[in-house]
Design an enzyme around this catalytic site. Sequence first.
Site, PDB file in Angstrom:
ATOM      1  N   CYS A   2       0.868  -1.171   0.000  1.00  0.00           N
ATOM      2  CA  CYS A   2       0.000   0.000   0.000  1.00  0.00           C
ATOM      3  C   CYS A   2       0.905   1.221   0.000  1.00  0.00           C
ATOM      4  CB  CYS A   2      -0.912   0.005   1.224  1.00  0.00           C
ATOM      5  SG  CYS A   2      -1.986   1.461   1.312  1.00  0.00           S
ATOM      6  N   GLU A 102      -4.088   1.442  -5.970  1.00  0.00           N
ATOM      7  CA  GLU A 102      -3.122   0.531  -6.558  1.00  0.00           C
ATOM      8  C   GLU A 102      -3.127   0.758  -8.068  1.00  0.00           C
ATOM      9  OE1 GLU A 102      -0.859  -1.165  -5.345  1.00  0.00           O
ATOM     10  OE2 GLU A 102      -1.387  -1.583  -3.263  1.00  0.00           O
TER      11      GLU A 102
END
Length: 232
Positions: A2, A102
């Site tokens: 992340c 993402e």
Amino acid sequence: MCGRYSLAKTKDELEVRFRAELLETFSPRYNVAPTQLMPVITSDSPNGFSHFYWGVTPEFAKNKPVSQKFINASAETIAQKASFKHAFQKRRCLIPADGFFEWKQLGKKSKIPHRFTLNNDHIFSFAGIWDEYENEKGEIKHTFLILTTRANELLASVHDRMPVILTQDAEKIWLSKYTSEKELLNILGPLSHTEMMSYPVSTQVNEPGNDNPSLIRKTSPMDQFGNYTLFG
């Protein structure tokens, strides 16, 4: 992993959700990046928000290889890895968020940013650990890392890892000083894909300096690359 997330909620919304007081100066964040100062809730102070740097402080981030390395910690090895074990045992925290980003690989050169949220767009929290250290000026600095786990079915087509998203019941377990190691590890798996959604967003999110509401809006392929066939 992340490497970017959002906290696009108001001060009042966050205080109600976590039953904790937040600084008056807080404003919604649409593109949170490593080294930035963000609110967290620690097991030492569960009734108020602390403000820690994500990964490393700005001055320490001048060493880019180091700063990129210390933003996440693997949930599968958190209890054994020497660099994280003590923090896992004694310094756990909640990291408020309402989404994360993402990038999906499309060909050799193109990547499309996607935003992942809960189906209801509610606030949630990542499982985190925090640490403190003294810099060269003698100042005490605090930093946090986001724990990651294997990707669920929604994330798998984009990345093989995802942040650990805690349910509200799991948040209490995570912050409690009396939770056993086994109980802690049991809540660090991936959140079910049925509780989440995702959509493409503007490539403007690629630049950490950009931080405005347009970054979390759904964006068509034409807006990103001028070519609808990329999603055909």
